[in-house]
Structure formats: C-alpha cells, structure tokens
Design a protein around this motif. Structure first.
Motif, PDB file in Angstrom:
ATOM      1  N   ASN A  76     -22.304   2.470   5.836  1.00 10.92           N
ATOM      2  CA  ASN A  76     -22.926   1.327   6.487  1.00 10.92           C
ATOM      3  C   ASN A  76     -23.452   0.415   5.395  1.00 10.92           C
TER       4      ASN A  76
ATOM      5  N   SER B  34     -24.497  -2.714   6.106  1.00  6.42           N
ATOM      6  CA  SER B  34     -25.190  -3.846   6.731  1.00  6.42           C
ATOM      7  C   SER B  34     -26.651  -3.943   6.302  1.00  6.42           C
TER       8      SER B  34
ATOM      9  N   THR C  12     -17.957   3.732   2.083  1.00  2.00           N
ATOM     10  CA  THR C  12     -16.997   4.387   2.990  1.00  2.00           C
ATOM     11  C   THR C  12     -17.597   5.543   3.775  1.00  2.00           C
TER      12      THR C  12
ATOM     13  N   GLY D 245     -11.806  -4.453   2.437  1.00  2.00           N
ATOM     14  CA  GLY D 245     -12.302  -3.681   3.575  1.00  2.00           C
ATOM     15  C   GLY D 245     -13.657  -4.190   4.051  1.00  2.00           C
TER      16      GLY D 245
ATOM     17  N   SER E 291     -14.521  -5.726   7.607  1.00  2.00           N
ATOM     18  CA  SER E 291     -15.585  -5.088   8.386  1.00  2.00           C
ATOM     19  C   SER E 291     -16.563  -6.149   8.893  1.00  2.00           C
ATOM     20  N   ASN E 292     -16.846  -7.132   8.054  1.00  2.00           N
ATOM     21  CA  ASN E 292     -17.780  -8.190   8.425  1.00  2.00           C
ATOM     22  C   ASN E 292     -17.204  -9.058   9.549  1.00  2.00           C
TER      23      ASN E 292
ATOM     24  N   ASN F 284     -16.575  -6.791  12.737  1.00  2.00           N
ATOM     25  CA  ASN F 284     -17.763  -6.057  13.181  1.00  2.00           C
ATOM     26  C   ASN F 284     -17.466  -4.584  13.466  1.00  2.00           C
ATOM     27  N   LEU F 285     -16.782  -3.969  12.528  1.00  2.00           N
ATOM     28  CA  LEU F 285     -16.436  -2.542  12.643  1.00  2.00           C
ATOM     29  C   LEU F 285     -16.964  -1.812  11.402  1.00  2.00           C
ATOM     30  N   PRO F 286     -17.070  -0.462  11.441  1.00  2.00           N
ATOM     31  CA  PRO F 286     -17.581   0.260  10.260  1.00  2.00           C
ATOM     32  C   PRO F 286     -16.710   0.013   9.029  1.00  2.00           C
ATOM     33  N   PRO F 287     -17.320  -0.124   7.831  1.00  2.00           N
ATOM     34  CA  PRO F 287     -16.541  -0.488   6.642  1.00  2.00           C
ATOM     35  C   PRO F 287     -15.570   0.606   6.171  1.00  2.00           C
TER      36      PRO F 287
ATOM     37  N   LEU G 117     -11.981   0.603   7.412  1.00  2.00           N
ATOM     38  CA  LEU G 117     -11.278  -0.634   7.054  1.00  2.00           C
ATOM     39  C   LEU G 117     -10.946  -0.680   5.555  1.00  2.00           C
TER      40      LEU G 117
END
Lengths: 259, 227
Positions: A113, A115, A182, A223, A227-228, A231-234, A237
């Motif tokens: 994460n 974020s 990751t 990735g 992800s940004n 809006n999915l987990p990095p 990706l």
C-alpha cells in the motif's frame, strides 16, 4: 500529480533500481526464489511493529536480518544450500506472521500500500536503495567469480563466506524496501522478472546489470502509475507491468535472433 | 637449495573425518614443471586446494620467497553467466589484458567482446591461462588443463605452457592423466593415491615398474624420493 503520487514514484524508482540490480546477481546465483521465500520472513516483523506500535518496517528489517544471519550460519554448519534453508524457515515465519498480524493490516502487508507514504519514507527508501546499489557493486565481481569457480575466487583473495553474508543481508534489505510497493506476497517479483528479462537479451555483464536495473525501474514506477489511475492495489499491477516487459522482450528475441 | 620454490613435508588432509591425503612430502625447484598423477579420488585436486590454503591440513607447506600463484581450475560454470572475455579478464588486471591474450595465442580483437559461454574448449582454456598469467605469477597451478579439448589444441596448449615456462621462468604444477604429456612436458612427477606412491623424474614414466607403482596397487612411500 499529487504529492503522494510523486513520493510513491520516487520510492518505486529507487526500490526498482536497487532490486533490478541485486536481482541480476540473484538470478545468476539461482537464488531467484530466495527473495520470494525470504519476503515471508518479514511478515512477523511487520506484525510485531503493528502490535507494539513501532514502525512495522523496522520490525521487517529486524526479522529479515536475523533470519539472514541464521540462514548463513546454518549454511556454513550444514553445507545445505541457501534455498533449502530458507525454504525450511519461511513457512514457519509465514504461519506465525498470519496468526499475529492484525486483520485490517494483513491485506496491506501482503499486497502493499503506497497510498500513505510520507517524505520520511521516500528519503529512507532513496538512501537505503543507494547504499544497496553501492554495496552490490562492491561485491558484484566477487559473486560472479565465485559463481564461475569458487577456487578461482579464493585464489584471487576473495572471502567467499563473507561475501555471501553481505549478499544475504542485501537481499533482506531489498526485500524490506520492496514490501512497501508490492507487499510481502509479491516482492519476489522485483528481483526475479526484471533480471530474467535482461538475461534473455544480454551477452555481457554491463548490459545485463544495466538492463535489469532499468526494467526494475520501469516495472515498479509503471505499476504505481497504473495503480493510481485504476485505484487498485500496487503489488499486482507492478507484477503485471513487469511481466509485460518480460513478454515483450521474449517476443522481440523470437523475431530478432541477435537482439 | 637456492632455487627451491616449494617444500611440502608430511602433509595430511582430513575432510569430514575421511583421510584424503596422508604424509605427502616433496620439493620443487623454481622453473620446473611437476605433473601430479593418480586415479580419480586420489586427492590431486585437494592437494591443489591445500597448496592454495583453501582447506585445513597438518604438516608443512613452505613457499620460498613471496610467490604469486596463478590458478587454472578444472571446472568452470560459464554457461549461465553473461560475461565477456574483456569483463572476465578485467577482474584480474586492468592493464595487461591484451598482452596476456597475445601470449596465449589469441587475437584480442577477435575475442575480447565475445561471451565466455560461446568459446570453444580450447579457447576457454587459453583465456583461463591468460587470466592466470595476467599478473605475472611465479607459479601456475593447472588442474587438468586440457579437459574437453581436442588433441590438436591439447598439444598447442602444452607447447604454449612450455614456452611460457622458458620465457618467464614460471614454475608449473599440473594435474594430468596422460603419459605422453607427462613424459614430454614435465620435469618431475608425483603419483598420488591418498598417499604418495611415486616421486621422481618424469622420464621414468616409460618404465614398466614405475607404471606398475603408479597405476597398480598403491604402495605408499614413507620417505621422500627425488630420483
């Protein structure tokens, strides 16, 4: 572009570069899966940080370094390979980690994460990555010579056991900084796939290590950007970006023999 | 005694409680070639590793003067490592690369940027010798120098080693199984079968009695024989 995104990309570039560079040695050492297995050892450390309210990554560093030293020592005593020894301890660490990690944070620890990164996180990652790259460069020649022939390395004054310990500690460091991007479950990717792609198209060490580092940077930063926007987990990706690079390299190789 | 380069006395090696070498004693003079012979598992490679101080031992190994040792191992794992000849040799010496390659009969322009993994057996052996001589060693340890090399290249490699010995006065220790090579290119031979079964002039290898000692049932020497 938000400040968080800029910080995330700085972290991704430095961690990607360091993982790609060290990964180029790990793939040659047939230790590609060691980073993956070792990453699970970080989980109990992350959990201890969350439970006792200190920075989980300090916990991850502690458990990773401790296990690296134990594995190195066991390797010298038992003459078993690193892969075997790490295989023997990582499932235990994973089991303990899953049992003691508070549930809300478990998903973040497993898949990453980025974020909530701070300036301090970014500075620490850049400094640790830079130090890891410098140290990796210092042991690169020794590791390559030991790989070609342990006797050749020894007769050239290389302390093989000491080099292996530094190498394992570097792997632990890279795993710890990669986890932020990751997560523990996918961090092995960062040291495997960029190097594997680079190996496919390299006939000399300079090209191999440079390409592996570059692929590490593109995978991690690509990735994070995806992800940004999605809006999915990095973690997943970053892996998908890296695998796309690997696939592109393999396809190019199939069509251009001298690539 | 003035030209003595290596003195080994009562050398024994035990690894994991197994005796690998027992009571080995021999001397070697500067500028000479010593061939080490013996069946598989006789301890030949372990003797080299011991001379390089890689394994624990009892007894005495004395190198006279501050010798620089160049080592050429029997096995290399170059298949999986993407490394060019230039990169490999630059690990050893930054200045003497092209000169070393020329000395071993390779053209630097042709070979420097090629990957080690694509070289033929003979080319790889020459590159290894170039590696070993790059820092101008006094002694070369050579573990089966022509494994995987065709007969023509084998002769060429031994001739080149001989020239190096003559030009530079290098002392050579080599492990070999081949009687004609030992006879033609070495001065002394040491036969091993865990213990020392023969030490003497290499020309004696043609003698049937000597061959019986070397290749028959091992009879350990208890004292140093020089002739």
């Amino acid at each position: 572009m938000s400040e968080i995104l800029i910080l995330s990309i700085i972290i991704a570039i430095s961690a990607g570069l360091a993982s790609g560079y060290l990964g180029s040695l790990m793939v040659l050492e047939k230790m590609a899966l060691v980073g993956d297995a070792l990453s699970h050892v970080a989980l109990p450390g992350l959990a201890l940080g969350l439970i006792f309210n200190f920075n989980p990554f300090i916990g991850a560093f502690i458990t990773l370094y401790l296990s690296a030293i134990v594995i190195w020592h066991l390797g010298r005593v038992t003459r078993l390979g690193f892969e075997t020894l790490i295989g023997a301890v990582f499932t235990l660490a994973l089991a303990v980690g899953i049992l003691i990690t508070p549930e809300p944070e478990l998903l973040e620890a497993l898949f990453g994460n980025i974020s909530s990164v701070t300036h301090v996180d970014a500075i620490i990652t850049v400094l640790i990555s830079a130090a890891s790259v410098i140290l990796t460069r210092m042991i690169y020649r020794s590791i390559i010579l030991s790989l070609i022939s342990e006797e050749l390395a020894f007769s050239n004054g290389i302390k093989v056991a000491r080099t292996n310990l530094i190498f394992l500690l570097l792997v632990s460091t890279i795993v710890a900084i990669g986890i932020k991007i990751t997560g523990t479950l996918l961090v092995g990717f960062l040291v495997i796939v960029p190097a594997a792609a680079a190996r496919t198209i390299s006939q000399n060490l300079a090209r191999y290590s440079l390409t592996s580092s570059a692929f590490g940077v593109f995978s991690a930063s690509g990735g994070i950007l995806l992800s940004n926007y999605l809006n999915l987990p990095p973690g997943p990706l970053v892996v998908l970006t890296g695998i796309s690079i690997f696939a592109a390299v393999v396809i190019l190789k199939m069509f251009r023999k001298n690539f | 005694m003035e030209s003595l380069l290596l003195q080994v006395s009562d050398l024994s090696v035990k690894l994991q409680n197994r005796v690998i070498l027992e009571n080995i004693s021999f001397n070697l003079e500067k500028g000479k070639t010593l061939a080490i012979v013996g069946p598989n598992g006789a301890g030949k490679t372990v003797l080299f590793r011991t001379l390089l101080n890689m394994v624990p031992y009892s007894g005495k190994i004395r190198w006279f003067r501050d010798v620089k040792i160049g080592y050429v191992p029997q096995k290399l794992s170059v298949k999986d490592v993407p490394i060019s000849v230039r990169e490999f040799l630059s690990f050893k010496s930054s200045s003497n690369i092209e000169n070393s390659l020329t000395l071993v009969g390779l053209n630097p322009d042709d070979i420097l940027d090629r990957s080690l993994s694509v070289l033929s057996g003979g080319q790889l052996q020459r590159v290894l010798i170039a590696w070993a001589i790059a820092n101008e060693p006094d002694v070369l340890l050579f573990d089966e120098p022509t494994t995987g090399v065709d007969i023509e290249s084998e002769e060429a490699i031994y001739k080149m080693l001989n020239e190096l010995k003559e030009k530079r006065g290098i002392t050579i220790l080599l492990i070999s199984h081949e009687v004609h090579i030992i006879k033609e290119y070495s001065d002394y031979m040491l036969a091993l079968n865990k213990c020392m079964t023969f030490f003497g002039r290499s020309e004696n290898i043609g003698d049937l009695n000597v061959q019986k000692i070397i290749f028959g049932e091992p009879v350990c020497l208890s004292i140093l024989r020089t002739e």
